[in-house]
Scaffold this motif. Structure first.
Motif, short mmCIF file in Angstrom:
data_model
loop_
_atom_site.label_atom_id
_atom_site.label_comp_id
_atom_site.label_asym_id
_atom_site.label_seq_id
_atom_site.Cartn_x
_atom_site.Cartn_y
_atom_site.Cartn_z
N SER A 1 42.72 23.84 40.60
CA SER A 1 42.94 24.09 39.17
C SER A 1 42.54 25.50 38.78
O SER A 1 42.29 25.77 37.62
N TRP A 2 42.45 26.39 39.76
CA TRP A 2 42.09 27.78 39.46
C TRP A 2 42.82 28.72 40.42
O TRP A 2 43.33 28.32 41.45
N ARG A 3 42.87 29.98 40.02
CA ARG A 3 43.45 31.03 40.85
C ARG A 3 42.61 32.29 40.69
O ARG A 3 41.84 32.43 39.73
N LEU A 4 42.76 33.21 41.62
CA LEU A 4 42.10 34.51 41.54
C LEU A 4 43.18 35.57 41.35
O LEU A 4 44.05 35.72 42.22
N THR A 5 43.15 36.27 40.24
CA THR A 5 44.17 37.28 39.97
C THR A 5 43.62 38.67 40.28
O THR A 5 42.48 39.00 39.93
N THR B 1 33.93 44.18 47.39
CA THR B 1 33.68 42.75 47.27
C THR B 1 34.82 42.08 46.50
O THR B 1 35.55 42.75 45.74
N LEU B 2 34.96 40.80 46.70
CA LEU B 2 36.04 40.06 46.03
C LEU B 2 35.87 40.13 44.52
O LEU B 2 36.85 40.23 43.77
N GLY B 3 34.63 40.09 44.05
CA GLY B 3 34.38 40.15 42.61
C GLY B 3 34.79 41.45 41.96
O GLY B 3 35.00 41.51 40.75
N GLU B 4 34.89 42.53 42.77
CA GLU B 4 35.27 43.83 42.22
C GLU B 4 36.78 43.99 42.07
O GLU B 4 37.25 44.83 41.29
N ILE B 5 37.56 43.19 42.78
CA ILE B 5 39.01 43.36 42.72
C ILE B 5 39.73 42.17 42.09
O ILE B 5 40.94 42.25 41.84
N ALA B 6 39.00 41.08 41.84
CA ALA B 6 39.67 39.88 41.32
C ALA B 6 38.85 39.27 40.19
O ALA B 6 37.65 39.54 40.04
N HIS B 7 39.52 38.44 39.39
CA HIS B 7 38.79 37.64 38.41
C HIS B 7 39.42 36.25 38.34
O HIS B 7 40.63 36.10 38.55
N PRO B 8 38.59 35.24 38.09
CA PRO B 8 39.09 33.86 38.14
C PRO B 8 39.86 33.46 36.90
O PRO B 8 39.58 33.93 35.79
N VAL B 9 40.85 32.61 37.09
CA VAL B 9 41.62 32.03 35.99
C VAL B 9 41.68 30.52 36.24
O VAL B 9 42.08 30.08 37.32
N GLY B 10 41.30 29.73 35.25
CA GLY B 10 41.33 28.28 35.41
C GLY B 10 39.93 27.70 35.50
O GLY B 10 38.93 28.34 35.12
N ALA C 1 45.38 31.99 49.78
CA ALA C 1 46.56 31.36 49.17
C ALA C 1 46.39 31.17 47.66
O ALA C 1 47.37 30.93 46.95
N LEU C 2 45.15 31.27 47.19
CA LEU C 2 44.88 31.12 45.76
C LEU C 2 44.81 32.46 45.03
O LEU C 2 44.55 32.50 43.83
N CYS C 3 45.06 33.54 45.76
CA CYS C 3 45.01 34.87 45.16
C CYS C 3 46.40 35.29 44.68
O CYS C 3 47.38 35.17 45.41
N VAL C 4 46.46 35.78 43.45
CA VAL C 4 47.72 36.24 42.87
C VAL C 4 47.63 37.76 42.72
O VAL C 4 46.80 38.28 41.97
N THR C 5 48.48 38.49 43.46
CA THR C 5 48.44 39.94 43.44
C THR C 5 49.51 40.49 42.50
O THR C 5 50.50 39.84 42.20
N SER C 6 49.29 41.76 42.07
CA SER C 6 50.24 42.41 41.16
C SER C 6 50.92 43.61 41.81
O SER C 6 51.47 44.46 41.13
N GLY C 7 50.84 43.69 43.11
CA GLY C 7 51.41 44.83 43.82
C GLY C 7 50.32 45.57 44.57
O GLY C 7 49.31 44.97 44.98
N HIS C 8 50.50 46.86 44.75
CA HIS C 8 49.50 47.64 45.48
C HIS C 8 48.21 47.74 44.67
O HIS C 8 48.20 47.53 43.45
N LEU C 9 47.12 48.08 45.36
CA LEU C 9 45.80 48.15 44.73
C LEU C 9 45.18 49.51 45.00
O LEU C 9 45.12 49.96 46.15
N VAL C 10 44.73 50.18 43.93
CA VAL C 10 44.04 51.46 44.06
C VAL C 10 42.55 51.22 43.82
O VAL C 10 42.17 50.65 42.80
N ILE C 11 41.73 51.66 44.77
CA ILE C 11 40.29 51.45 44.68
C ILE C 11 39.58 52.80 44.65
O ILE C 11 39.88 53.69 45.44
N GLN C 12 38.66 52.95 43.71
CA GLN C 12 37.86 54.17 43.61
C GLN C 12 36.41 53.84 43.90
O GLN C 12 35.90 52.79 43.50
N ARG C 13 35.73 54.75 44.57
CA ARG C 13 34.30 54.57 44.84
C ARG C 13 33.51 55.08 43.63
O ARG C 13 33.56 56.27 43.28
N GLY C 14 32.82 54.17 42.94
CA GLY C 14 31.99 54.53 41.80
C GLY C 14 32.80 54.75 40.53
O GLY C 14 34.02 54.71 40.52
#
Length: 330
Positions: free
Chosen positions: A35-39, A52-61, A107-120
């Motif tokens: 009943s939840w997903r990670l976007t 970390t997963l918490g830095e790139i995703a947030h829970p829905v549901g 399988a529960l992760c919903v992506t929006s395309g490419h991901l840009v990550i910055q340090r700090g």
């Protein structure tokens, strides 16, 4: 004996396949029934050496807080080494890396395309950037007449700031008026120093009741109350100074269609004498005064000299306008 051993091997293989199918079915059911997903967005900031997963995703549901706390702490791939440096993860690579580090949870992760990550630093996403633009322009909008609104925001998908204490300062490049506004978005650090600059735009609508022609008005026709009225128009598409809607001692220079806006630069004062008017032509000498009928060949104001045609002799004569009905030759 050999037949018996062969039978046991077949049974073991069947049981193994059955167990694998059962496990796969259970995992699939868990995925589908969760009943939840990670976007995941398209931008994130990593504060440590590993993302970390918490830095790139947030829970829905309906994901329990304790479970999300455990998931958010999962370390993934290495973060950019230098402070402020960015790294782009393609969509395909992101999918593979999530499977590698998260297993079935991927399988529960919903992506929006490419991901840009910055340090700090920190990242401001599109919706938040739009909110800040609206907030910055609200005070200037409140001073405008009519119904005013902003639309068609053209802003960066996200903005990375080099420090957590930095903020975005929004300013308008050029004139602040209805229509397309050019924006400058500047990162300001805690000391008030400009660090990075971004550009954007937004469209400003201003709906006003403006004077318009209620019917076609011909060239040189005088404005009359029955021919004009007020209609709701978007000032973003108006060009030039508007007529005030009250000064009726004027006429249009060029024809105006029904519904068209009345601009001041297309109006002129109604002349005292108009071309085609029949006037009294006075020949004023020292001892004699003669009169004749004449036709004005052009418009004119009080005291102005215009050409008139003597209706008797058909001669053209320059005469001075004395009043609305009289011209004088001295």
């Amino acid at each position: 004996m050999h037949s018996y051993q062969r039978h046991l091997k077949i049974m073991a293989t069947v049981l193994l396949w059955f167990a694998m199918l059962l496990f796969a079915g259970t995992a699939l059911a868990a995925t589908v029934e969760a009943s939840w997903r990670l976007t995941l967005g398209t931008a994130a900031v990593a504060h440590g050496t590993r993302v970390t997963l918490g830095e790139i995703a947030h829970p829905v549901g309906d994901l329990p807080a304790q479970q999300w706390e455990r998931l958010a702490a999962i370390e993934l791939w290495s973060a950019p080494e230098e402070q402020g440096k960015q790294h782009t993860v393609t969509t395909e690579k992101l999918t593979k890396m999530l499977r590698y580090y998260l297993g079935d949870v991927a399988a529960l992760c919903v992506t929006s395309g490419h991901l840009v990550i910055q340090r700090g630093g920190k990242v401001i996403d599109g919706p938040e950037l739009e909110r800040q633009v609206v907030q910055a322009l609200t005070s200037r909008i409140s001073g405008l007449r009519g119904e005013v609104s902003l639309r068609d925001f053209r802003l960066p998908r996200q903005v990375f700031l080099s420090d957590r204490q930095s903020n975005i300062e929004v300013s308008v490049a050029g004139r602040f008026e209805p229509g397309r506004l050019s924006l400058q978005l500047t990162e300001m650090d805690a000391g008030g120093n400009a660090k990075r600059r971004y550009t954007g735009g937004v469209f400003l609508d201003q709906w006003l009741n403006v004077p318009c022609a209620l019917r076609p008005i011909n060239s040189r026709e005088r404005l009359t109350p029955d021919a004009v009225g007020f209609k709701r128009k978007n000032a973003a598409y108006l060009r030039g100074e508007l007529w005030d809607g009250r000064s009726f001692g004027q006429r249009v220079q060029r024809s105006v269609g029904a519904g068209e806006v009345l601009y001041q630069d297309n109006l002129e004062d109604v002349p005292l004498v108009s071309r085609g008017d029949i006037l009294t032509l006075v020949f004023q000498g020292q001892y004699v005064r003669l009169t004749a009928s004449a036709k004005a060949l052009s418009d004119g104001k009080l005291g102005q000299r215009i050409l008139v045609e003597n209706l008797s002799s058909k001669r053209e004569i320059a005469a001075e306008i004395r009043d609305a009905h009289t011209v004088v030759v001295r």
